[in-house]
Write an enzyme that holds these catalytic residues in place. Structure first.
Site, PDB file in Angstrom:
ATOM      1  N   HIS A 231      43.052  33.989  32.059  1.00 15.45           N
ATOM      2  CA  HIS A 231      43.448  32.829  32.862  1.00 15.45           C
ATOM      3  C   HIS A 231      43.444  31.624  31.919  1.00 15.45           C
ATOM      4  O   HIS A 231      42.426  30.935  31.781  1.00 15.45           O
ATOM      5  CB  HIS A 231      42.480  32.593  34.023  1.00 15.45           C
ATOM      6  CG  HIS A 231      42.393  33.719  35.005  1.00 15.45           C
ATOM      7  ND1 HIS A 231      43.008  33.679  36.240  1.00 15.45           N
ATOM      8  CD2 HIS A 231      41.767  34.919  34.949  1.00 15.45           C
ATOM      9  CE1 HIS A 231      42.759  34.802  36.899  1.00 15.45           C
ATOM     10  NE2 HIS A 231      42.008  35.576  36.125  1.00 15.45           N
TER      11      HIS A 231
ATOM     12  N   HIS B  36      44.585  40.474  29.899  1.00 15.02           N
ATOM     13  CA  HIS B  36      44.295  39.780  31.152  1.00 15.02           C
ATOM     14  C   HIS B  36      43.436  38.561  30.876  1.00 15.02           C
ATOM     15  O   HIS B  36      42.312  38.671  30.366  1.00 15.02           O
ATOM     16  CB  HIS B  36      43.562  40.677  32.148  1.00 15.02           C
ATOM     17  CG  HIS B  36      43.150  39.940  33.394  1.00 15.02           C
ATOM     18  ND1 HIS B  36      44.063  39.598  34.382  1.00 15.02           N
ATOM     19  CD2 HIS B  36      41.956  39.447  33.807  1.00 15.02           C
ATOM     20  CE1 HIS B  36      43.432  38.938  35.343  1.00 15.02           C
ATOM     21  NE2 HIS B  36      42.156  38.833  35.014  1.00 15.02           N
TER      22      HIS B  36
ATOM     23  N   HIS C  17      46.995  38.328  44.251  1.00 15.89           N
ATOM     24  CA  HIS C  17      45.662  38.057  43.712  1.00 15.89           C
ATOM     25  C   HIS C  17      44.690  39.217  43.853  1.00 15.89           C
ATOM     26  O   HIS C  17      44.208  39.772  42.866  1.00 15.89           O
ATOM     27  CB  HIS C  17      45.103  36.801  44.383  1.00 15.89           C
ATOM     28  CG  HIS C  17      43.725  36.432  43.946  1.00 15.89           C
ATOM     29  ND1 HIS C  17      42.669  36.366  44.832  1.00 15.89           N
ATOM     30  CD2 HIS C  17      43.218  36.132  42.741  1.00 15.89           C
ATOM     31  CE1 HIS C  17      41.574  36.020  44.179  1.00 15.89           C
ATOM     32  NE2 HIS C  17      41.880  35.871  42.907  1.00 15.89           N
TER      33      HIS C  17
ATOM     34  N   ASP D 156      39.401  37.965  30.466  1.00 15.43           N
ATOM     35  CA  ASP D 156      39.310  37.146  31.666  1.00 15.43           C
ATOM     36  C   ASP D 156      39.266  35.687  31.207  1.00 15.43           C
ATOM     37  O   ASP D 156      39.743  35.367  30.140  1.00 15.43           O
ATOM     38  CB  ASP D 156      38.116  37.537  32.540  1.00 15.43           C
ATOM     39  CG  ASP D 156      38.429  37.435  34.038  1.00 15.43           C
ATOM     40  OD1 ASP D 156      39.281  36.609  34.402  1.00 15.43           O
ATOM     41  OD2 ASP D 156      37.844  38.182  34.821  1.00 15.43           O
TER      42      ASP D 156
ATOM     43  N   GLU E 241      50.626  33.788  40.279  1.00 16.13           N
ATOM     44  CA  GLU E 241      49.661  34.278  41.258  1.00 16.13           C
ATOM     45  C   GLU E 241      50.092  33.945  42.684  1.00 16.13           C
ATOM     46  O   GLU E 241      50.546  32.837  42.969  1.00 16.13           O
ATOM     47  CB  GLU E 241      48.283  33.661  40.980  1.00 16.13           C
ATOM     48  CG  GLU E 241      47.158  34.301  41.746  1.00 16.13           C
ATOM     49  CD  GLU E 241      45.805  33.889  41.193  1.00 16.13           C
ATOM     50  OE1 GLU E 241      45.090  34.788  40.703  1.00 16.13           O
ATOM     51  OE2 GLU E 241      45.463  32.701  41.236  1.00 16.13           O
TER      52      GLU E 241
ATOM     53  N   GLU F  10      36.455  44.481  41.452  1.00 15.57           N
ATOM     54  CA  GLU F  10      35.663  43.792  40.427  1.00 15.57           C
ATOM     55  C   GLU F  10      34.181  43.798  40.774  1.00 15.57           C
ATOM     56  O   GLU F  10      33.339  44.131  39.941  1.00 15.57           O
ATOM     57  CB  GLU F  10      36.160  42.356  40.251  1.00 15.57           C
ATOM     58  CG  GLU F  10      35.379  41.562  39.215  1.00 15.57           C
ATOM     59  CD  GLU F  10      35.916  40.144  39.035  1.00 15.57           C
ATOM     60  OE1 GLU F  10      35.469  39.476  38.091  1.00 15.57           O
ATOM     61  OE2 GLU F  10      36.782  39.709  39.830  1.00 15.57           O
TER      62      GLU F  10
ATOM     63  N   HIS G 184      43.939  42.078  40.748  1.00 13.30           N
ATOM     64  CA  HIS G 184      42.488  42.198  40.580  1.00 13.30           C
ATOM     65  C   HIS G 184      41.963  43.172  41.636  1.00 13.30           C
ATOM     66  O   HIS G 184      42.163  42.952  42.834  1.00 13.30           O
ATOM     67  CB  HIS G 184      41.796  40.848  40.801  1.00 13.30           C
ATOM     68  CG  HIS G 184      42.280  39.740  39.904  1.00 13.30           C
ATOM     69  ND1 HIS G 184      43.426  39.021  40.153  1.00 13.30           N
ATOM     70  CD2 HIS G 184      41.739  39.223  38.772  1.00 13.30           C
ATOM     71  CE1 HIS G 184      43.569  38.102  39.214  1.00 13.30           C
ATOM     72  NE2 HIS G 184      42.579  38.203  38.354  1.00 13.30           N
TER      73      HIS G 184
END
Length: 387
Positions: free
Chosen positions: A73, A71, A186, A327, A147, A216, A213
């Site tokens: 970005h 995972h 998302h 991340d 996304e 979190e 997600h």
């Protein structure tokens, strides 16, 4: 004059943890290499007896296939890392550096993964331009998850139609070997219940993997239980429907969590991969285990944003597959999952490090739908097996 070393003299490479890609890891471990070929793996004592003339070298903490960044970005790879509390990090880093987000950053991130010899990636793709660029990368493997956001239920149909058209267009152009498309609704609070259901059923029907997600930050369970709290007041309220109930299609109530909401909506039945999962209850973990969902933890990011500590032992006890990710560079600090494994060893001092290594390799490959290379007799030895 000293004669040069025979290149075919066996070498015994020892380490603290050996994971061959099969079964469980072992500690300590060793690999015998003859020339460039793996001759044997196992415990150092057994290998010393079998290869008494081998030149022995302790090469490092871990020998294993390269880990998977399950995972991340990539489009935020040009950001400057900052460790800040979650509600400061969003405006002071994500928003303040938004001009750095895009194709150039994604290419930097992809180059970094290639340099690291990554075993694969689960990347969240924010824009069509980034997806177009990454689909041209023959050196990437894993899943590119496009996304989706859309909190207004009345707009769910048009959002879904636009998503489907994009996905079908990318599939029609063809993908490099080893690279797959996926979808990321998302979060459960930025995607309406209607859009979440449409996307989930579409992904399931088309064989598209999903990541979401979930849980979190500690404010997420509060939002689902009360319909308010800091997440709603400080981040969401200006951009959302009048009430949180409109987004999720039901009234918030005590005991309602993001995981329970997704379960009762039917989303967990489709086995999405759940990201973060820090602020969860025992019931949440049981629901995830029953559904057969995998989870991805991002230890450094969660620590830097002060989100809490992923309850690894509880998930492991429930039989949930765990993978690891970085991340973004902006929150994790780097794209190297080995750094997360090293940090996790300090974060979980009582957790067997073999569990961490296996999660980074086998767990990651299971999440992105690939298979780890095997370190076994007859295979070619690769320098990147030494972490």
């Amino acid at each position: 004059m000293t004669a040069p070393a025979d290149p075919f003299t066996p070498r015994l490479l020892t380490c603290d943890v050996l994971y061959t890609g099969m079964g469980g890891a072992q500690s300590p471990g060793g690999v015998v290499v003859v020339g460039e070929t793996i001759a044997a793996t196992g415990s150092p004592d057994d290998l010393r007896r079998a290869y008494p003339h081998a030149r022995e070298e302790h090469v490092g903490s871990v020998i294993a296939p390269p880990p998977v960044n399950a995972h991340t970005h990539l489009d935020m790879s040009a950001y400057e890392f900052q460790a800040l509390p979650y509600f400061r990090w969003l405006p002071e880093v994500v928003v303040a550096q938004r001009e750095r987000r895009g194709v150039a950053g994604a290419q930097v991130g992809a180059d970094t993964l290639a340099r690291l010899g990554s075993g694969g990636v689960g990347d969240i793709v924010w824009s069509p331009d980034v997806m177009d660029a990454l689909l041209d990368r023959a050196d990437l493997s894993g899943v590119l998850y496009f996304e989706v956001l859309g909190a207004f239920p009345e707009h769910a149909g048009e959002r879904f139609t636009a998503l489907r058209e994009r996905i079908e267009g990318w599939r029609a152009r063809g993908l490099p070997d080893g690279l797959h498309l996926g979808i990321t609704p998302h979060t459960p609070f930025t995607v309406s219940h209607r859009l979440m259901q449409l996307v989930t059923e579409y992904a399931h029907g088309e064989g598209l993997p999903m990541q979401i997600h979930v849980a979190e930050h500690p404010s997420e369970p509060e939002l689902f239980a009360t319909g308010g709290g800091p997440l709603w007041e400080h981040r969401l309220k200006p951009f959302m429907p009048e009430t949180f109930a409109q987004i999720i299609g039901r009234d918030p109530e005590p005991g309602l969590t993001p995981v329970r909401y997704l379960d009762e909506l039917g989303v967990l039945d489709r086995q999405p991969t759940l990201i973060h999962m820090v602020n969860v209850t025992p019931d949440d973990i049981a629901r995830v285990a029953r559904a057969g969902c995998a989870v991805v933890t991002c230890p450094r990011s969660n620590h830097h944003l002060e989100c809490g500590v992923f309850p690894w032992t509880a998930f492991a006890a429930a039989g949930v597959e765990v993978a690891m990710g970085t991340d973004s560079v902006a929150s994790g600090g780097s794209l190297n999952v080995r750094d997360d494994v090293a940090f996790a060893r300090t974060l979980y001092p009582h957790l067997d490090p073999r569990v961490l290594v296996r999660a980074a390799v086998k767990g990651g490959h299971r999440v992105v739908g690939s298979r780890a290379p095997f370190i076994r007799r007859g295979e070619t030895w690769r320098a990147e097996y030494v972490w």
